[in-house]
Design a protein around this motif. Structure first.
Motif, PDB file in Angstrom:
ATOM      1  N   THR A  29       0.830  -1.200   0.000  1.00 14.61           N
ATOM      2  CA  THR A  29       0.000   0.000   0.000  1.00 14.61           C
ATOM      3  C   THR A  29       0.866   1.253   0.000  1.00 14.61           C
ATOM      4  O   THR A  29       0.558   2.232  -0.670  1.00 14.61           O
ATOM      5  CB  THR A  29      -0.931   0.007   1.225  1.00 14.61           C
ATOM      6  N   ARG A  30       1.961   1.219   0.729  1.00 14.12           N
ATOM      7  CA  ARG A  30       2.873   2.374   0.757  1.00 14.12           C
ATOM      8  C   ARG A  30       3.497   2.630  -0.608  1.00 14.12           C
ATOM      9  O   ARG A  30       3.690   3.773  -1.000  1.00 14.12           O
ATOM     10  CB  ARG A  30       3.959   2.151   1.803  1.00 14.12           C
ATOM     11  N   ILE A  31       3.790   1.560  -1.330  1.00 10.11           N
ATOM     12  CA  ILE A  31       4.341   1.722  -2.680  1.00 10.11           C
ATOM     13  C   ILE A  31       3.329   2.425  -3.577  1.00 10.11           C
ATOM     14  O   ILE A  31       3.657   3.347  -4.323  1.00 10.11           O
ATOM     15  CB  ILE A  31       4.736   0.360  -3.271  1.00 10.11           C
ATOM     16  N   ASN A  32       2.080   1.993  -3.509  1.00 13.90           N
ATOM     17  CA  ASN A  32       1.036   2.587  -4.335  1.00 13.90           C
ATOM     18  C   ASN A  32       0.732   4.025  -3.944  1.00 13.90           C
ATOM     19  O   ASN A  32       0.304   4.817  -4.785  1.00 13.90           O
ATOM     20  CB  ASN A  32      -0.239   1.751  -4.270  1.00 13.90           C
ATOM     21  N   LEU A  33       0.955   4.379  -2.691  1.00 16.42           N
ATOM     22  CA  LEU A  33       0.678   5.737  -2.245  1.00 16.42           C
ATOM     23  C   LEU A  33       1.719   6.747  -2.727  1.00 16.42           C
ATOM     24  O   LEU A  33       1.468   7.949  -2.686  1.00 16.42           O
ATOM     25  CB  LEU A  33       0.601   5.786  -0.713  1.00 16.42           C
TER      26      LEU A  33
END
Length: 88
Positions: A29-33
């Motif tokens: 999720t952090r990568i996508n954010l």
């Protein structure tokens, strides 16, 4: 005036991404954010720098190459980071 507005918009994107990163539950999720920051905020900062100086074709080409390079590097790096998160 235009560069100040672009910097403020980029700052809002970066602040929103930072808050979302603190609240993200996992690494994927952090990568996508990071998408809004890399895809929108950093090109806005490049354009703000372009508008802060007097117009020159050389600076316009450099800004366009910087934005294109940023998007290419971001796409490749997010692909490899996602593969490492999934341990492929």
């Amino acid at each position: 005036m235009i560069s100040a507005v672009l910097v403020i918009c980029a700052t809002v994107f970066i602040l929103g991404t930072t808050i979302a990163l603190w609240r993200a539950p996992d690494a994927l999720t952090r990568i996508n954010l990071m998408g809004p920051t890399v895809g929108v905020a950093l090109p806005l900062l490049v354009l703000a720098h372009l508008f802060s100086d007097p117009f020159d074709w050389h600076n316009l080409v450099r800004a366009l190459l910087a934005i294109a390079g940023l998007w290419i590097v971001a796409a490749v790096s997010s692909f490899y980071i996602a593969r490492s998160v999934h341990e492929v």
